[in-house]
Design a protein around this motif. Sequence first.
Motif, PDB file in Angstrom:
ATOM      1  N   ARG A   1       0.781  -0.867   0.807  1.00 57.91           N
ATOM      2  CA  ARG A   1       0.133  -0.195   0.040  1.00 57.91           C
ATOM      3  C   ARG A   1       0.960   0.850  -0.204  1.00 57.91           C
ATOM      4  NH1 ARG A   1      -3.436   0.866   5.555  1.00 57.91           N
ATOM      5  NH2 ARG A   1      -1.644   1.130   5.873  1.00 57.91           N
ATOM      6  N   GLU A   2       1.971   1.520   1.066  1.00 64.10           N
ATOM      7  CA  GLU A   2       2.961   2.782   0.878  1.00 64.10           C
ATOM      8  C   GLU A   2       3.952   2.745  -0.885  1.00 64.10           C
ATOM      9  OE1 GLU A   2       2.399   4.552   3.159  1.00 64.10           O
ATOM     10  OE2 GLU A   2       0.300   3.066   4.013  1.00 64.10           O
ATOM     11  N   GLU A   3       3.946   2.067  -0.358  1.00 61.71           N
ATOM     12  CA  GLU A   3       4.637   1.705  -2.033  1.00 61.71           C
ATOM     13  C   GLU A   3       4.388   2.050  -2.984  1.00 61.71           C
ATOM     14  OE1 GLU A   3       6.781  -1.634  -5.542  1.00 61.71           O
ATOM     15  OE2 GLU A   3       6.103  -2.115  -2.732  1.00 61.71           O
ATOM     16  N   SER A   4       2.778   1.692  -3.094  1.00 67.52           N
ATOM     17  CA  SER A   4       1.760   2.457  -4.298  1.00 67.52           C
ATOM     18  C   SER A   4       1.332   3.604  -4.129  1.00 67.52           C
ATOM     19  CB  SER A   4       0.702   1.361  -4.414  1.00 67.52           C
ATOM     20  OG  SER A   4       0.907   0.061  -4.630  1.00 67.52           O
ATOM     21  N   LEU A   5       1.319   4.339  -2.712  1.00 72.10           N
ATOM     22  CA  LEU A   5       0.711   5.891  -2.528  1.00 72.10           C
ATOM     23  C   LEU A   5       2.487   6.110  -2.936  1.00 72.10           C
ATOM     24  CD1 LEU A   5      -0.825   5.187   1.308  1.00 72.10           C
ATOM     25  CD2 LEU A   5      -2.189   6.035  -0.784  1.00 72.10           C
ATOM     26  N   ALA A   6       3.076   5.883  -2.688  1.00 68.78           N
ATOM     27  CA  ALA A   6       4.258   7.005  -3.213  1.00 68.78           C
ATOM     28  C   ALA A   6       4.905   7.105  -4.575  1.00 68.78           C
ATOM     29  CB  ALA A   6       5.758   6.442  -1.826  1.00 68.78           C
ATOM     30  N   SER A   7       4.269   5.517  -5.113  1.00 69.87           N
ATOM     31  CA  SER A   7       4.542   6.151  -6.257  1.00 69.87           C
ATOM     32  C   SER A   7       3.548   6.747  -7.042  1.00 69.87           C
ATOM     33  CB  SER A   7       4.723   4.769  -6.817  1.00 69.87           C
ATOM     34  OG  SER A   7       6.226   3.807  -6.862  1.00 69.87           O
ATOM     35  N   ILE A   8       2.363   6.957  -6.441  1.00 69.98           N
ATOM     36  CA  ILE A   8       1.109   7.692  -7.252  1.00 69.98           C
ATOM     37  C   ILE A   8       1.640   8.985  -7.145  1.00 69.98           C
ATOM     38  CG2 ILE A   8      -0.917   8.139  -7.133  1.00 69.98           C
ATOM     39  CD1 ILE A   8      -1.693   4.711  -6.667  1.00 69.98           C
ATOM     40  N   GLU A   9       2.095   9.675  -5.520  1.00 71.83           N
ATOM     41  CA  GLU A   9       2.403  10.623  -5.452  1.00 71.83           C
ATOM     42  C   GLU A   9       4.213  11.576  -6.000  1.00 71.83           C
ATOM     43  OE1 GLU A   9       3.936  13.272  -1.205  1.00 71.83           O
ATOM     44  OE2 GLU A   9       2.822  11.601  -1.893  1.00 71.83           O
ATOM     45  N   ILE A  10       4.515  10.395  -6.346  1.00 74.25           N
ATOM     46  CA  ILE A  10       5.473  10.941  -7.532  1.00 74.25           C
ATOM     47  C   ILE A  10       4.984  11.382  -8.850  1.00 74.25           C
ATOM     48  CG2 ILE A  10       7.688   9.981  -8.310  1.00 74.25           C
ATOM     49  CD1 ILE A  10       8.713   8.352  -6.382  1.00 74.25           C
ATOM     50  N   TYR A  11       4.269  10.167  -9.080  1.00 75.66           N
ATOM     51  CA  TYR A  11       3.664  11.004 -10.265  1.00 75.66           C
ATOM     52  C   TYR A  11       2.952  12.157 -10.714  1.00 75.66           C
ATOM     53  CZ  TYR A  11       5.235   6.203 -13.183  1.00 75.66           C
ATOM     54  OH  TYR A  11       5.646   5.160 -13.983  1.00 75.66           O
ATOM     55  N   LEU A  12       2.292  12.205  -9.906  1.00 75.47           N
ATOM     56  CA  LEU A  12       1.078  13.428  -9.565  1.00 75.47           C
ATOM     57  C   LEU A  12       1.975  14.708  -9.525  1.00 75.47           C
ATOM     58  CD1 LEU A  12      -1.975  11.510  -8.274  1.00 75.47           C
ATOM     59  CD2 LEU A  12      -1.063  12.010 -10.391  1.00 75.47           C
ATOM     60  N   ARG A  13       3.142  14.607  -9.007  1.00 73.41           N
ATOM     61  CA  ARG A  13       3.498  15.777  -8.435  1.00 73.41           C
ATOM     62  C   ARG A  13       4.788  15.837  -8.927  1.00 73.41           C
ATOM     63  NH1 ARG A  13       2.031  17.534  -2.929  1.00 73.41           N
ATOM     64  NH2 ARG A  13       1.125  16.313  -1.976  1.00 73.41           N
ATOM     65  N   ASN A  14       5.578  15.078  -9.026  1.00 77.86           N
ATOM     66  CA  ASN A  14       6.609  15.627 -10.231  1.00 77.86           C
ATOM     67  C   ASN A  14       7.142  14.436 -11.379  1.00 77.86           C
ATOM     68  OD1 ASN A  14       9.276  16.298 -10.882  1.00 77.86           O
ATOM     69  ND2 ASN A  14      10.310  15.703  -9.041  1.00 77.86           N
ATOM     70  N   PRO A  15       5.935  14.347 -12.619  1.00 79.55           N
ATOM     71  CA  PRO A  15       6.044  13.688 -13.389  1.00 79.55           C
ATOM     72  C   PRO A  15       7.710  13.851 -14.576  1.00 79.55           C
ATOM     73  CG  PRO A  15       4.225  15.683 -13.943  1.00 79.55           C
ATOM     74  CD  PRO A  15       4.709  15.610 -12.057  1.00 79.55           C
ATOM     75  N   VAL A  16       8.384  15.291 -13.838  1.00 79.21           N
ATOM     76  CA  VAL A  16       9.657  15.143 -15.125  1.00 79.21           C
ATOM     77  C   VAL A  16      10.210  14.035 -14.393  1.00 79.21           C
ATOM     78  CG1 VAL A  16       8.839  17.687 -15.919  1.00 79.21           C
ATOM     79  CG2 VAL A  16      10.185  17.763 -13.068  1.00 79.21           C
ATOM     80  N   GLY A  17      10.641  14.281 -13.221  1.00 78.01           N
ATOM     81  CA  GLY A  17      10.968  12.864 -12.481  1.00 78.01           C
ATOM     82  C   GLY A  17      10.818  11.252 -12.855  1.00 78.01           C
ATOM     83  N   VAL A  18       9.755  11.319 -14.063  1.00 79.11           N
ATOM     84  CA  VAL A  18      10.019  10.012 -14.218  1.00 79.11           C
ATOM     85  C   VAL A  18      10.497  10.131 -15.526  1.00 79.11           C
ATOM     86  CG1 VAL A  18       7.896   8.292 -14.931  1.00 79.11           C
ATOM     87  CG2 VAL A  18       7.126   9.409 -12.809  1.00 79.11           C
ATOM     88  N   GLY A  19      11.178   8.576 -15.753  1.00 85.70           N
ATOM     89  CA  GLY A  19      11.640   8.653 -16.973  1.00 85.70           C
ATOM     90  C   GLY A  19      11.142   8.262 -18.435  1.00 85.70           C
TER      91      GLY A  19
END
Length: 75
Positions: free
Chosen positions: A17-35
């Motif tokens: 659950r925590e892994e999914s929450l953290a990953s979704i947050e990265i996608y939504l807050r900082n999409p430029v950080g996603v390769g």
Amino acid sequence: MKDAMYNAALLHFKSKREESLASIEIYLRNPVGVGDHSSFLEDIKKLTINLSEAEECIGVLEKYYARLVGENILK
């Protein structure tokens, strides 16, 4: 032993659950950080499904099996 097995299962799903929450947050807050942005929406959908499954599994364990073991220390 049953407490250890229950706690291990509960921790497994809480970790997912925590892994999914953290990953979704990265996608939504900082999409430029996603390769790779080509599968951006697909990745978020998969992560949301993973999150939902983890939440459901946690609920099942707590609803049906918490009473079979000692005090749940993982809440």
